[in-house]
Scaffold this active site. Structure first.
Site, PDB file in Angstrom:
ATOM      1  N   ASP A 181     -32.351 -24.736 -99.731  1.00  0.00           N
ATOM      2  CA  ASP A 181     -32.503 -23.577-100.551  1.00  0.00           C
ATOM      3  C   ASP A 181     -32.035 -22.497-100.020  1.00  0.00           C
ATOM      4  O   ASP A 181     -32.245 -21.137-100.033  1.00  0.00           O
ATOM      5  CB  ASP A 181     -33.985 -23.173-100.766  1.00  0.00           C
ATOM      6  N   LYS A 195     -26.796 -22.656-101.443  1.00  0.00           N
ATOM      7  CA  LYS A 195     -25.631 -23.309-101.668  1.00  0.00           C
ATOM      8  C   LYS A 195     -25.111 -23.224-103.264  1.00  0.00           C
ATOM      9  O   LYS A 195     -23.835 -23.213-103.426  1.00  0.00           O
ATOM     10  CB  LYS A 195     -25.971 -24.986-101.543  1.00  0.00           C
ATOM     11  N   GLY A 230     -32.586 -28.441-106.298  1.00  0.00           N
ATOM     12  CA  GLY A 230     -32.484 -27.186-107.320  1.00  0.00           C
ATOM     13  C   GLY A 230     -31.665 -26.165-106.621  1.00  0.00           C
ATOM     14  O   GLY A 230     -31.852 -25.311-105.950  1.00  0.00           O
ATOM     15  N   HIS A 231     -30.296 -25.912-107.545  1.00  0.00           N
ATOM     16  CA  HIS A 231     -29.350 -24.919-107.225  1.00  0.00           C
ATOM     17  C   HIS A 231     -29.091 -24.083-107.993  1.00  0.00           C
ATOM     18  O   HIS A 231     -28.719 -24.419-109.241  1.00  0.00           O
ATOM     19  CB  HIS A 231     -28.224 -25.716-106.944  1.00  0.00           C
ATOM     20  N   GLN A 279     -30.024 -30.431-100.244  1.00  0.00           N
ATOM     21  CA  GLN A 279     -30.961 -30.104 -99.184  1.00  0.00           C
ATOM     22  C   GLN A 279     -30.366 -29.341 -97.967  1.00  0.00           C
ATOM     23  O   GLN A 279     -29.470 -28.619 -98.050  1.00  0.00           O
ATOM     24  CB  GLN A 279     -31.520 -31.493 -98.886  1.00  0.00           C
TER      25      GLN A 279
HETATM   26  P1  GDP Z   1     -29.909 -23.907-103.101  1.00  0.00           P
HETATM   27  O1  GDP Z   1     -30.938 -24.815-103.319  1.00  0.00           O
HETATM   28  O2  GDP Z   1     -29.141 -23.798-101.671  1.00  0.00           O
HETATM   29  O3  GDP Z   1     -28.895 -23.653-103.902  1.00  0.00           O
HETATM   30  O4  GDP Z   1     -30.745 -22.504-103.126  1.00  0.00           O
HETATM   31  P2  GDP Z   1     -31.864 -22.260-104.279  1.00  0.00           P
HETATM   32  O5  GDP Z   1     -31.319 -21.829-105.430  1.00  0.00           O
HETATM   33  O6  GDP Z   1     -32.933 -23.248-104.489  1.00  0.00           O
HETATM   34  O7  GDP Z   1     -32.511 -20.680-103.713  1.00  0.00           O
HETATM   35  C1  GDP Z   1     -31.860 -19.848-103.327  1.00  0.00           C
HETATM   36  C2  GDP Z   1     -32.184 -18.486-104.049  1.00  0.00           C
HETATM   37  O8  GDP Z   1     -31.591 -17.449-103.537  1.00  0.00           O
HETATM   38  C3  GDP Z   1     -31.875 -18.528-105.323  1.00  0.00           C
HETATM   39  O9  GDP Z   1     -32.790 -17.819-106.320  1.00  0.00           O
HETATM   40  C4  GDP Z   1     -30.505 -17.567-105.786  1.00  0.00           C
HETATM   41  O10 GDP Z   1     -30.269 -16.950-106.963  1.00  0.00           O
HETATM   42  C5  GDP Z   1     -30.761 -16.711-104.532  1.00  0.00           C
HETATM   43  N1  GDP Z   1     -29.712 -16.348-103.754  1.00  0.00           N
HETATM   44  C6  GDP Z   1     -28.407 -16.602-103.235  1.00  0.00           C
HETATM   45  N2  GDP Z   1     -27.916 -15.669-102.552  1.00  0.00           N
HETATM   46  C7  GDP Z   1     -28.621 -14.639-102.524  1.00  0.00           C
HETATM   47  C8  GDP Z   1     -28.544 -13.355-101.757  1.00  0.00           C
HETATM   48  O11 GDP Z   1     -27.548 -12.987-100.980  1.00  0.00           O
HETATM   49  N3  GDP Z   1     -29.179 -12.424-101.891  1.00  0.00           N
HETATM   50  C9  GDP Z   1     -30.597 -12.636-102.745  1.00  0.00           C
HETATM   51  N4  GDP Z   1     -31.218 -11.753-102.968  1.00  0.00           N
HETATM   52  N5  GDP Z   1     -30.589 -13.737-103.345  1.00  0.00           N
HETATM   53  C10 GDP Z   1     -29.833 -14.899-103.225  1.00  0.00           C
HETATM   54  P1  IMO Z   2     -32.086 -28.216-102.133  1.00  0.00           P
HETATM   55  O1  IMO Z   2     -30.774 -28.952-102.597  1.00  0.00           O
HETATM   56  C1  IMO Z   2     -35.682 -27.793-100.216  1.00  0.00           C
HETATM   57  C2  IMO Z   2     -37.876 -31.331 -99.142  1.00  0.00           C
HETATM   58  C3  IMO Z   2     -39.299 -31.515-100.106  1.00  0.00           C
HETATM   59  C4  IMO Z   2     -39.968 -32.258 -98.847  1.00  0.00           C
HETATM   60  C5  IMO Z   2     -39.027 -33.202 -98.271  1.00  0.00           C
HETATM   61  C6  IMO Z   2     -39.136 -34.671 -99.066  1.00  0.00           C
HETATM   62  O2  IMO Z   2     -32.346 -27.222-103.641  1.00  0.00           O
HETATM   63  O3  IMO Z   2     -31.714 -27.319-101.097  1.00  0.00           O
HETATM   64  P2  IMO Z   2     -38.056 -35.532-101.478  1.00  0.00           P
HETATM   65  O4  IMO Z   2     -38.444 -35.210-102.739  1.00  0.00           O
HETATM   66  O5  IMO Z   2     -36.572 -35.216-100.985  1.00  0.00           O
HETATM   67  O6  IMO Z   2     -38.596 -36.730-100.858  1.00  0.00           O
HETATM   68  O7  IMO Z   2     -38.789 -34.277-100.317  1.00  0.00           O
HETATM   69  O8  IMO Z   2     -37.794 -32.470 -98.770  1.00  0.00           O
HETATM   70  N1  IMO Z   2     -36.787 -31.080-100.230  1.00  0.00           N
HETATM   71  C7  IMO Z   2     -36.120 -29.880-100.416  1.00  0.00           C
HETATM   72  N2  IMO Z   2     -36.436 -28.519 -99.791  1.00  0.00           N
HETATM   73  N3  IMO Z   2     -34.553 -27.786-101.013  1.00  0.00           N
HETATM   74  C8  IMO Z   2     -34.079 -29.086-101.327  1.00  0.00           C
HETATM   75  O9  IMO Z   2     -32.903 -29.126-102.116  1.00  0.00           O
HETATM   76  C9  IMO Z   2     -35.246 -30.124-101.331  1.00  0.00           C
HETATM   77  N4  IMO Z   2     -35.091 -31.329-101.290  1.00  0.00           N
HETATM   78  C10 IMO Z   2     -36.126 -31.893-101.002  1.00  0.00           C
HETATM   79  O10 IMO Z   2     -39.850 -30.280-100.248  1.00  0.00           O
HETATM   80  O11 IMO Z   2     -40.569 -31.274 -98.139  1.00  0.00           O
HETATM   81 MG    MG Z   3     -32.698 -25.235-103.856  1.00  0.00          MG
END
Ligand code: GDP
Ligand code: IMO
Ligand code: MG
Length: 427
Positions: free
Chosen positions: A13, A16, A40-41, A223
């Protein structure tokens, strides 16, 4: 052109989705290479706001071929849902390709993930319950079913019966729950196969062709490094490798072809699920970060644990990934904090260490040693040039560069595509 791998450098999270969305415009091919729909991207771009779990984020780039690589496990029902959702929003999926070698998440994987978490009770791993662990376990146990097998219904029927018979023994005798019907599953997966058939291909030839034409290829991770089964906080990890090296294996490209490795870091730390996190804040600052940044899981909606930037973990992540650049996201979240802390070492059993321990029991005993810096207390979300950032923000970034031992190439100051400062060329 060249090949770049973009990976999460912490516990996932990191942002990416946003970074790949930005860079995919420069790529002719984008390959998601690991994980499954546990990812979840989030992407916010001219098409709207999306949370992609399985389709590569590169799908928004009008030119790019987007491959779901062999290293990914696919829940076909989730994938179809995502394709339909994208199409409904005017995003074409005609350039989507699924590796025939990618494994499928099956209904018993989802069941077994949940049953195993319940069996562990207080010691649960906090998985996303998407069946990811059981699906990767079956891959190495040679009990998996691959996307390509959906194309041969007769062979699929035989294999599915063989596997479901075995899974039913585990479901009924070990977990004392009801068996699954292989016939129902077969019909359901035949329907998925019909729907997904146009996308399923041998993908290494596409990549070989792209490489021979000198096209730009982006390998998209899921991840984060500290969830890696080897180098993460085992057993509190995921089940496929989120590291840059997996970019080769999960796409089918040799390591000699990789030119750049971009590590995506948040300007602080978060973690969702169980397992040690030395800089976790259980106080007002932790709550403030969570609420201000809306740190709730993209896949499960669970509250993310928030804490200060952990430079011990970050340096370790650099060591196992070999970053050539860093994308630092969510710097704007820190705008309201008068002072910031960076963890530069751990205290473990009375000794100061600067290495990330391999044992979770040791990591659980680690107390962070902090360095404190002034905050900037200014809104930076509109800034697009590095030298326009407040001096305290630049000092913070430069200290992180020193501690990670890698230059920062991108700084993100908001979730939207344009809320980005390109400090130096990424690729
Ligand atoms: P990912 O799994 O690495 O793609 O990240 P997620 O989407 O799960 O979580 C990242 C969150 O940060 C999302 O809600 C994005 O919209 C948000 N985000 C990404 N870059 C920035 C930033 O520079 N500032 C803020 N405030 N939010 C950001
Ligand atoms: P993105 O790509 C954050 C975590 C779960 C749990 C552990 C194992 O959005 O960064 P799993 O379901 O993979 O067997 O769970 O890994 N986890 C993540 N945490 N971002 C993710 O993906 C994750 N994918 C799995 O919360 O701790
Ligand atoms: Mg994510």
């Amino acid at each position: 052109m060249s090949v770049i791998v973009v990976v999460g450098a912490q516990w996932g999270d990191e942002g990416k989705g946003k970074v790949v969305d930005l860079l995919a415009e420069r790529a002719q091919v984008v390959v998601r290479f690991s994980g499954g729909d546990n990812a979840g991207h989030t992407v916010i771009n001219p098409y709207g706001e999306f949370k992609l779990h399985i389709v590569p984020v590169g799908i928004f780039s009008p030119e790019a071929t987007c491959i779901i690589g062999n290293g990914v496990v696919i829940n076909p029902s989730k994938l179809i849902e995502e394709i339909d959702q994208l199409n409904k929003c005017g995003v074409s999926t005609s350039r989507l390709v699924i590796s025939d070698r990618a494994h499928l998440v099956m209904p018993y994987h989802l069941l077994l993930d949940a049953l195993e978490e319940e069996r562990r009770a207080g010691g649960a791993l906090g998985t996303t319950r998407r069946g990811i662990g059981p699906a990767f376990a079956d891959k190495v146990a040679r009990l998996g079913i691959r996307a390509g097998e959906l194309l041969d219904k007769e062979a699929l029927k035989e294999r599915l019966h063989f596997i479901v018979d075995y899974k039913n023994i585990i479901l009924t005798k070990v977990y004392r729950t009801s068996p699954l019907s292989p016939d129902e599953m077969y019909s359901q997966y035949c329907r998925y196969g019909e729907r997904l058939a146009p996308y399923i291909k041998e993908t290494t030839v596409i990549l070989a062709e792209a490489l021979s034409c000198g096209q730009a290829i982006l390998l998209e991770g899921a991840q984060g490094a500290l969830l890696d089964p080897d180098f993460g906080t085992y057993p509190y990890t995921t089940s496929s490798s989120p590291l840059a090296g997996e970019g080769c294996l999960g796409a089918g490209i040799g390591p000699t072809r990789i030119d750049s490795v971009l590590g995506v870091f948040k300007a602080y730390c978060t973690r969702v699920g169980s397992g040690p996190m030395p800089t976790e804040l259980h106080d007002e600052t932790g709550n403030l970060i969570r609420e201000r940044a809306h740190e709730y899981g993209t896949t499960t909606g669970r509250a993310r644990r928030c804490g200060w930037f952990d430079a011990v973990a970050a340096h370790f992540s650099q060591r196992v990934n070999g970053f050539t650049g860093v994308a630092l996201t969510r710097l704007d979240v820190l705008d309201v904090l008068p002072s910031l802390k960076i963890c530069v070492a751990y205290k473990l059993d009375g000794k100061t260490i600067d290495n990330f321990p391999s044992s979770v029991t040791a990591l659980e005993r680690c107390q962070p040693v902090y360095e404190e810096m002034d905050g900037w207390l200014t809104d930076i979300s509109h800034i697009r040039k590095y030298d326009q950032l407040p001096p305290q923000a630049r000092k913070y970034i430069e200290r992180l560069e020193e501690l990670i031992s890698c230059p920062v190439s991108l700084v993100c100051v908001g979730p939207e595509r344009e809320q980005t400062i390109e400090v130096r060329p990424v690729w």
